[in-house]
Design an enzyme around this catalytic site. Structure first.
Site, PDB file in Angstrom:
ATOM      1  N   LYS A 272      36.476  47.570  39.402  1.00 15.50           N
ATOM      2  CA  LYS A 272      36.997  46.222  39.709  1.00 15.50           C
ATOM      3  C   LYS A 272      36.755  45.731  41.308  1.00 15.50           C
ATOM      4  O   LYS A 272      36.174  47.013  41.929  1.00 15.50           O
ATOM      5  CB  LYS A 272      38.601  46.583  39.737  1.00 15.50           C
ATOM      6  CG  LYS A 272      39.033  46.455  38.254  1.00 15.50           C
ATOM      7  CD  LYS A 272      40.708  46.565  38.450  1.00 15.50           C
ATOM      8  CE  LYS A 272      41.329  46.906  37.091  1.00 15.50           C
ATOM      9  NZ  LYS A 272      41.258  45.488  36.347  1.00 15.50           N
ATOM     10  N   ARG A 346      43.281  49.537  25.995  1.00 18.38           N
ATOM     11  CA  ARG A 346      43.250  49.590  24.331  1.00 18.38           C
ATOM     12  C   ARG A 346      42.615  50.852  23.760  1.00 18.38           C
ATOM     13  O   ARG A 346      42.606  51.356  22.603  1.00 18.38           O
ATOM     14  CB  ARG A 346      42.312  48.399  24.014  1.00 18.38           C
ATOM     15  CG  ARG A 346      40.999  48.070  24.590  1.00 18.38           C
ATOM     16  CD  ARG A 346      40.304  46.723  24.357  1.00 18.38           C
ATOM     17  NE  ARG A 346      40.955  45.923  25.504  1.00 18.38           N
ATOM     18  CZ  ARG A 346      40.525  44.729  25.607  1.00 18.38           C
ATOM     19  NH1 ARG A 346      39.720  43.869  24.881  1.00 18.38           N
ATOM     20  NH2 ARG A 346      41.138  43.990  26.730  1.00 18.38           N
TER      21      ARG A 346
HETATM   22  N1  BES Z   1      45.126  47.160  33.768  1.00 14.45           N
HETATM   23  C1  BES Z   1      44.085  46.033  33.556  1.00 14.45           C
HETATM   24  C2  BES Z   1      44.890  44.775  33.237  1.00 14.45           C
HETATM   25  C3  BES Z   1      45.640  43.932  34.330  1.00 14.45           C
HETATM   26  C4  BES Z   1      44.971  43.462  35.277  1.00 14.45           C
HETATM   27  C5  BES Z   1      46.874  44.045  34.251  1.00 14.45           C
HETATM   28  C6  BES Z   1      45.309  42.976  36.405  1.00 14.45           C
HETATM   29  C7  BES Z   1      47.431  43.144  35.290  1.00 14.45           C
HETATM   30  C8  BES Z   1      46.612  42.516  36.298  1.00 14.45           C
HETATM   31  C9  BES Z   1      43.305  46.173  32.354  1.00 14.45           C
HETATM   32  O1  BES Z   1      42.800  47.504  32.205  1.00 14.45           O
HETATM   33  C10 BES Z   1      41.667  45.449  32.551  1.00 14.45           C
HETATM   34  O2  BES Z   1      41.466  45.790  33.397  1.00 14.45           O
HETATM   35  N2  BES Z   1      41.741  44.465  31.762  1.00 14.45           N
HETATM   36  C11 BES Z   1      40.623  43.569  31.835  1.00 14.45           C
HETATM   37  C12 BES Z   1      40.028  43.427  30.372  1.00 14.45           C
HETATM   38  C13 BES Z   1      38.628  42.735  30.356  1.00 14.45           C
HETATM   39  C14 BES Z   1      37.620  43.775  31.148  1.00 14.45           C
HETATM   40  C15 BES Z   1      38.228  42.277  29.191  1.00 14.45           C
HETATM   41  C16 BES Z   1      41.042  42.285  32.410  1.00 14.45           C
HETATM   42  O3  BES Z   1      42.091  42.025  32.123  1.00 14.45           O
HETATM   43  O4  BES Z   1      40.261  41.738  33.401  1.00 14.45           O
HETATM   44 ZN    ZN Z   2      41.128  48.099  33.207  1.00 12.35          ZN
END
Ligand code: BES
Ligand code: ZN
Ligand code: ZN
Length: 490
Positions: A272, A346
């Site tokens: 990230k 997931r």
């Molecule tokens: N923990 C995050 C989801 C999240 C991000 C929750 C920001 C609340 C605020 C999750 O593990 C994630 O990073 N999901 C990605 C999925 C994508 C790579 C398909 C997302 O939501 O960007």
């Molecule tokens: Zn994530």
């Protein structure tokens, strides 16, 4: 917990730091003691207060209350459209004000309106006050927790017996909410898979819950390969915690709660950016909700058997990290092509959902901060609910409405499943289509739920907010256990 008293007096003899007086915006204020209603009317007549929802006016040593240092008028808005949640929020906003000033002894006059029963109003007042009585100052240089000593609720002669009977339920919900807030707010250096599992064990002992912690070999033997892959980049090993609560009498049904417990989500090799990581200590909110709810179930002796499964990992980039392109053989035997290591929740849940279904439950509910997409869709004040059993989904939505925690149903659009098709494995962990990320994530989870099992997935977009709102402090919202308890109780 402050000392709590729900009594039948009218509040004018309250002695303490602040008497909170909720006021409707109409003219009718006959339920308030005369002297207090006179003060309120004067402030309103002079145009300084309109009793809009959560509008607050503090008055120093006002006429009408001789032994309270302050009186605080708080608006409820129009009486015709008042709801329990508006009462909770108005009282909560006023108590936040008091807590921040360091006031410790609080009185609240329960509002009265013909549309709502006295006892539910009294409980909403108590709940709003207690939910607002929170502070996370443990990590300040000079920790000075600002918390209340006492809450006194005045009901002006109304029957208080029913509310007092519900008081343990209100208190258990608030304790669980605060527990989730504490866990979510705790820095990731302190709360990691190992320490989280230890905390769960300790709490389980205190509440006489069954508790099993799996680590190392046991996870390998158990086939939790998908979860292990997420964890393998971290210097800290993963833990899977199973908690068991059984009522003394024959259980009405068996529910398994599954929680995503990513103690820190850096994204892994699909790293990230800096701002995306800022709040990622909250990525264990699902597991925190599972733990706090199980403790509350034991406290309240709910009539349902509840099993909790928590998947505790860290998602980190390193030389041992799992990689985009890796193919994982999940516990179910289905293979998963990893194309983005940031879609890790997931993968953790896949193995736990598969285990959950083996336990032959009547319902499986998973709780996870799963997608940013769900936050884009619903904002930080509403969580999304998906499910294969419409009756279950509706019960959860109803429970949310009663608890005043917003849940909104989202669709499992089967057409979108094709986005998860992989050329090399049974499915891939991200969709080839950019849109509808919360839905494709839910469809991914569904692949690991045994057909026919009554299952709901809650994407916790409401787990965290940077803003202070009504009775909620910035950071972890603590939402989850209160609506789960509402559902589990009946
Ligand atoms: N923990 C995050 C989801 C999240 C991000 C929750 C920001 C609340 C605020 C999750 O593990 C994630 O990073 N999901 C990605 C999925 C994508 C790579 C398909 C997302 O939501 O960007
Ligand atoms: Zn994530
Ligand atoms: Zn995550």
């Amino acid at each position: 917990m402050p000392t709590i008293e729900i009594n039948s007096q009218n509040g004018k003899d309250f002695s303490g730091d602040v008497l909170i007086v909720p006021v409707f915006s109409g003219r009718e204020r006959h339920r308030l003691p005369l002297a207090i209603s006179k003060v309120a009317r004067q402030v309103m007549d002079e145009g300084d207060f309109h009793a809009d929802p959560m509008e607050i006016v503090p008055l120093h040593h006002p006429n009408g209350v001789k032994d309270s240092r302050w009186m605080m008028l708080v608006g409820l808005g129009d009486e015709e459209t008042v709801t329990l949640n508006k009462i909770r929020k108005a009282v909560g906003a006023a108590v936040r004000n008091a807590v921040k000033k360091g006031w410790k002894q609080v009185g609240v006059i329960a509002p009265a309106t013909s549309a709502l029963e006295h006892d539910v109003i009294q409980c909403a007042v108590l709940e709003g006050a207690l939910l607002a009585d929170y502070d996370f100052s443990k990590f300040k240089g000079k920790p000075a927790p600002r918390r209340l000593d006492s809450v006194e609720i005045f009901t002006n002669g109304d029957d208080t017996r029913k509310a007092r009977r519900r008081q343990p339920l209100v208190e258990a919900g608030v304790v669980a909410c605060h527990r989730v807030r504490d866990l979510v707010n705790t820095p990731p250096g302190e709360l990691h898979p190992e320490s989280f599992a230890e905390l769960a064990q300790k709490l389980a002992r205190q509440h006489k819950l069954g508790c099993e912690v799996l680590e190392g070999e046991a996870l390998l033997k158990g086939g939790f390969n998908s979860l292990l892959a997420v964890a393998q980049g971290s210097a800290r090993g993963p833990r899977v915690v199973k908690l068991d609560y059984k009522p003394k009498e024959k259980a009405k049904r068996h529910v398994v709660l599954v929680g995503k417990g990513v103690c820190f989500d850096s994204g892994g090799l699909s790293l990230k950016d800096a701002s995306g990581m800022e709040t990622m200590k909250d990525d264990m909110a699902g597991a925190a909700i599972v733990l706090a709810t199980l403790a509350a179930c034991a406290e309240l002796q709910v009539p349902v058997q509840v099993t909790g499964l928590m998947g505790l990992v860290e998602n980190m980039p390193s030389g041992t990290s799992y990689k985009p392109g890796d193919v994982l053989r999940s516990r179910s035997g289905k293979t998963i092509e990893v194309l983005n290591t940031d879609a890790e929740g997931r993968l953790v849940l896949a193995d736990l959902l598969h285990w959950a279904c083996e336990l032959e439950p009547d319902h499986v509910v998973d709780l996870a901060t799963l997608t940013g997409a769900c936050m884009v869709a619903l904002g930080d004040g509403v969580s999304g609910v998906f499910g294969t059993d419409q009756r279950l989904v509706e019960r959860l939505l109803d429970a949310g409405a009663t608890a005043g925690e917003h849940l909104w149903q989202m669709p499992l659009v089967e057409e979108y499943r094709e986005g998860l098709q992989s050329h090399v494995a049974d499915l891939k962990n991200i969709s080839g289509v950019r849109w509808g990320g919360a839905i494709t994530a839910a469809l991914f989870l569904k692949e690991f739920v045994k057909p026919g099992v009554s299952w709901a997935h809650v994407d916790l977009s409401g787990a965290w907010s940077g803003r202070e709102r009504d009775f909620r402090t910035p950071g972890g919202s603590g939402e989850g256990p209160r609506w789960l308890l509402e559902w589990l109780q009946v």
